[in-house]
Design a protein around this motif. Sequence first.
Motif, PDB file in Angstrom:
ATOM      1  N   SER A  82       0.854  -1.190   0.000  1.00  0.00           N
ATOM      2  CA  SER A  82       0.000   0.000   0.000  1.00  0.00           C
ATOM      3  C   SER A  82       0.891   1.241   0.000  1.00  0.00           C
ATOM      4  N   GLN A  83       0.430   2.303  -0.659  1.00  0.00           N
ATOM      5  CA  GLN A  83       1.192   3.555  -0.663  1.00  0.00           C
ATOM      6  C   GLN A  83       1.329   4.136   0.742  1.00  0.00           C
ATOM      7  N   GLN A  84       0.461   3.708   1.662  1.00  0.00           N
ATOM      8  CA  GLN A  84       0.531   4.201   3.032  1.00  0.00           C
ATOM      9  C   GLN A  84       1.580   3.453   3.855  1.00  0.00           C
ATOM     10  N   SER A  85       2.117   2.363   3.316  1.00  0.00           N
ATOM     11  CA  SER A  85       3.119   1.591   4.057  1.00  0.00           C
ATOM     12  C   SER A  85       4.391   2.409   4.240  1.00  0.00           C
ATOM     13  N   GLU A  86       4.959   2.334   5.425  1.00  0.00           N
ATOM     14  CA  GLU A  86       6.175   3.073   5.701  1.00  0.00           C
ATOM     15  C   GLU A  86       7.350   2.502   4.912  1.00  0.00           C
ATOM     16  N   LYS A  87       8.323   3.347   4.647  1.00  0.00           N
ATOM     17  CA  LYS A  87       9.531   2.924   3.951  1.00  0.00           C
ATOM     18  C   LYS A  87      10.248   1.862   4.787  1.00  0.00           C
ATOM     19  N   GLY A  88      10.585   0.749   4.137  1.00  0.00           N
ATOM     20  CA  GLY A  88      11.244  -0.336   4.834  1.00  0.00           C
ATOM     21  C   GLY A  88      12.757  -0.218   4.791  1.00  0.00           C
ATOM     22  N   ALA A  89      13.420  -1.095   5.536  1.00  0.00           N
ATOM     23  CA  ALA A  89      14.878  -1.129   5.540  1.00  0.00           C
ATOM     24  C   ALA A  89      15.399  -1.482   4.157  1.00  0.00           C
ATOM     25  N   HIS A  90      16.452  -0.827   3.743  1.00  0.00           N
ATOM     26  CA  HIS A  90      17.128  -1.081   2.459  1.00  0.00           C
ATOM     27  C   HIS A  90      16.207  -0.827   1.261  1.00  0.00           C
ATOM     28  N   GLU A  91      15.196   0.004   1.447  1.00  0.00           N
ATOM     29  CA  GLU A  91      14.267   0.326   0.359  1.00  0.00           C
ATOM     30  C   GLU A  91      14.797   1.553  -0.386  1.00  0.00           C
ATOM     31  N   HIS A  92      15.007   1.402  -1.675  1.00  0.00           N
ATOM     32  CA  HIS A  92      15.694   2.443  -2.432  1.00  0.00           C
ATOM     33  C   HIS A  92      14.834   3.130  -3.486  1.00  0.00           C
ATOM     34  N   VAL A  93      13.788   2.449  -3.980  1.00  0.00           N
ATOM     35  CA  VAL A  93      12.928   3.020  -5.012  1.00  0.00           C
ATOM     36  C   VAL A  93      11.484   2.644  -4.704  1.00  0.00           C
ATOM     37  N   SER A  94      10.592   3.614  -4.878  1.00  0.00           N
ATOM     38  CA  SER A  94       9.158   3.364  -4.729  1.00  0.00           C
ATOM     39  C   SER A  94       8.447   3.880  -5.974  1.00  0.00           C
ATOM     40  N   ILE A  95       7.720   2.998  -6.653  1.00  0.00           N
ATOM     41  CA  ILE A  95       6.964   3.366  -7.852  1.00  0.00           C
ATOM     42  C   ILE A  95       5.481   3.275  -7.510  1.00  0.00           C
ATOM     43  N   ASP A  96       4.834   4.421  -7.403  1.00  0.00           N
ATOM     44  CA  ASP A  96       3.419   4.467  -7.051  1.00  0.00           C
ATOM     45  C   ASP A  96       2.557   4.161  -8.269  1.00  0.00           C
ATOM     46  N   LEU A  97       1.469   3.432  -8.022  1.00  0.00           N
ATOM     47  CA  LEU A  97       0.556   3.035  -9.086  1.00  0.00           C
ATOM     48  C   LEU A  97      -0.812   3.670  -8.862  1.00  0.00           C
ATOM     49  N   SER A  98      -1.585   3.737  -9.930  1.00  0.00           N
ATOM     50  CA  SER A  98      -2.876   4.421  -9.891  1.00  0.00           C
ATOM     51  C   SER A  98      -3.914   3.707  -9.034  1.00  0.00           C
ATOM     52  N   ASP A  99      -3.641   2.453  -8.669  1.00  0.00           N
ATOM     53  CA  ASP A  99      -4.613   1.711  -7.851  1.00  0.00           C
ATOM     54  C   ASP A  99      -4.344   1.829  -6.355  1.00  0.00           C
ATOM     55  N   GLY A 100      -3.399   2.705  -5.973  1.00  0.00           N
ATOM     56  CA  GLY A 100      -3.128   2.917  -4.557  1.00  0.00           C
ATOM     57  C   GLY A 100      -1.999   2.077  -3.994  1.00  0.00           C
ATOM     58  N   HIS A 101      -1.375   1.256  -4.822  1.00  0.00           N
ATOM     59  CA  HIS A 101      -0.244   0.448  -4.385  1.00  0.00           C
ATOM     60  C   HIS A 101       1.081   1.076  -4.817  1.00  0.00           C
ATOM     61  N   SER A 102       2.156   0.609  -4.199  1.00  0.00           N
ATOM     62  CA  SER A 102       3.506   1.023  -4.569  1.00  0.00           C
ATOM     63  C   SER A 102       4.351  -0.215  -4.817  1.00  0.00           C
ATOM     64  N   LEU A 103       5.121  -0.179  -5.896  1.00  0.00           N
ATOM     65  CA  LEU A 103       6.109  -1.217  -6.157  1.00  0.00           C
ATOM     66  C   LEU A 103       7.401  -0.765  -5.487  1.00  0.00           C
ATOM     67  N   ARG A 104       7.820  -1.481  -4.453  1.00  0.00           N
ATOM     68  CA  ARG A 104       8.994  -1.094  -3.680  1.00  0.00           C
ATOM     69  C   ARG A 104      10.176  -2.001  -4.036  1.00  0.00           C
ATOM     70  N   TYR A 105      11.333  -1.371  -4.246  1.00  0.00           N
ATOM     71  CA  TYR A 105      12.549  -2.132  -4.512  1.00  0.00           C
ATOM     72  C   TYR A 105      13.471  -2.043  -3.309  1.00  0.00           C
ATOM     73  N   ARG A 106      13.828  -3.206  -2.773  1.00  0.00           N
ATOM     74  CA  ARG A 106      14.739  -3.303  -1.635  1.00  0.00           C
ATOM     75  C   ARG A 106      15.998  -4.047  -2.070  1.00  0.00           C
ATOM     76  N   ASP A 107      17.124  -3.631  -1.517  1.00  0.00           N
ATOM     77  CA  ASP A 107      18.383  -4.260  -1.925  1.00  0.00           C
ATOM     78  C   ASP A 107      19.436  -3.977  -0.858  1.00  0.00           C
ATOM     79  N   ALA A 108      19.652  -4.954   0.022  1.00  0.00           N
ATOM     80  CA  ALA A 108      20.549  -4.744   1.155  1.00  0.00           C
ATOM     81  C   ALA A 108      21.985  -4.470   0.711  1.00  0.00           C
ATOM     82  N   ARG A 109      22.444  -5.187  -0.311  1.00  0.00           N
ATOM     83  CA  ARG A 109      23.846  -5.036  -0.732  1.00  0.00           C
ATOM     84  C   ARG A 109      24.012  -4.045  -1.885  1.00  0.00           C
TER      85      ARG A 109
END
Length: 271
Positions: A82-109
Motif C-alpha cells: 500500500s502507498q501508506q506503508s512506511e519505507k522499509g529497511a534497504h528500500e531504495h525506489v518506490s513506484i506508485d501506481l494508480s490503484d493505490g499500491h507502490s512497487l517497492r525495490y529493496r536491496d541490502a547489498r
Amino acid sequence: MPELPEVETVRTGLEPLLVGREISGVTCFRKQLRYPLPDLTGLVGQRIEAVARRSKYLLFQLSGGQTLVWHLGMTGQFHLLSQQSEKGAHEHVSIDLSDGHSLRYRDARRFGYAGLLSPAELLSHPWFATLGPEPLGPLFNCDHLIAVCQGRKAPIKTVIMNATNVVGVGNIYAAESLFRAGIHPARAAGKISKKRLLLLIHVIQQVLQEAIEAGGSSISDFVNTEGKPGYFSHAFQVYGREGAACSRCTKKIKRMVQAGRSTFYCPGCQH
C-alpha cells in the motif's frame, strides 16, 4: 545471486499485479545502486503494458515505448505494498501506481541496477548484445549446443554457465543438470557425444522448469514478491551436499572449484 528460475518467479508474481496499471509517482531514495539510477520521473503517466524477462533481467514494458530494465543483483527484491506503508529497511525506489499500491525495490547489498531502454537498445545494449539463447526456448537445441561445444577443451560446466552460449544456467542449476545427465563437470565440452548433449539439453530444461514451479532456490536472501522463499533447494541432489551419500550409487558427493565457483558432483555417477 538470483538465477533464471528466481527471476522468472518474481516476474510471474509481478505480472498480474502490474500489467495495465498506470504509474502515478516515483521516489528514489538514493541516486545509485551498483550503477547510477536512470531518471525515472518520465515514468509518471505511463502504463505498464507487460512484465517480461530476458536472461536475469526483468523487463517492464511501458506504454511510451521504452522498457524499464532491472537486474536484482545479489539481494534485490520487489514487493507490492500500500502507498501508506512506511519505507522499509534497504528500500531504495518506490513506484506508485494508480490503484493505490507502490512497487517497492529493496536491496541490502545494493548490487542491483536499472536502465531505461528503447526497443532498439534492447538488442544492442551491452547488457543484451552478447546474450545466448533462452534455455527454455526453441533456439537452445542440439545443433546450437554441438556448435558451441565443438572442439572446445573447456569444462562442460564452464561452457553451459557462459551466458554467451546459453543464459540462465547458474551454478546450482548447472551442477544439478550435469548430475542428472551423468556428465562429469570437468569433462571437455568437445569430447561429449551428440547423444549426451541432447540429454543435457533435456535435463537443463527439466531442472529449470522444476525450479520455477518450486519458486526457485533460497540459499540466503531470495524471496518472491510475497516474501516467501523458494523450495527447489529441498530437491538438490548434489549442490551443497559434499560428503553426503549419492542418492543413486551411495558414493560420497565431492566438491571442487571451477572458475572460482564450487562444483558438486558424484564420482560414481558422472563421467
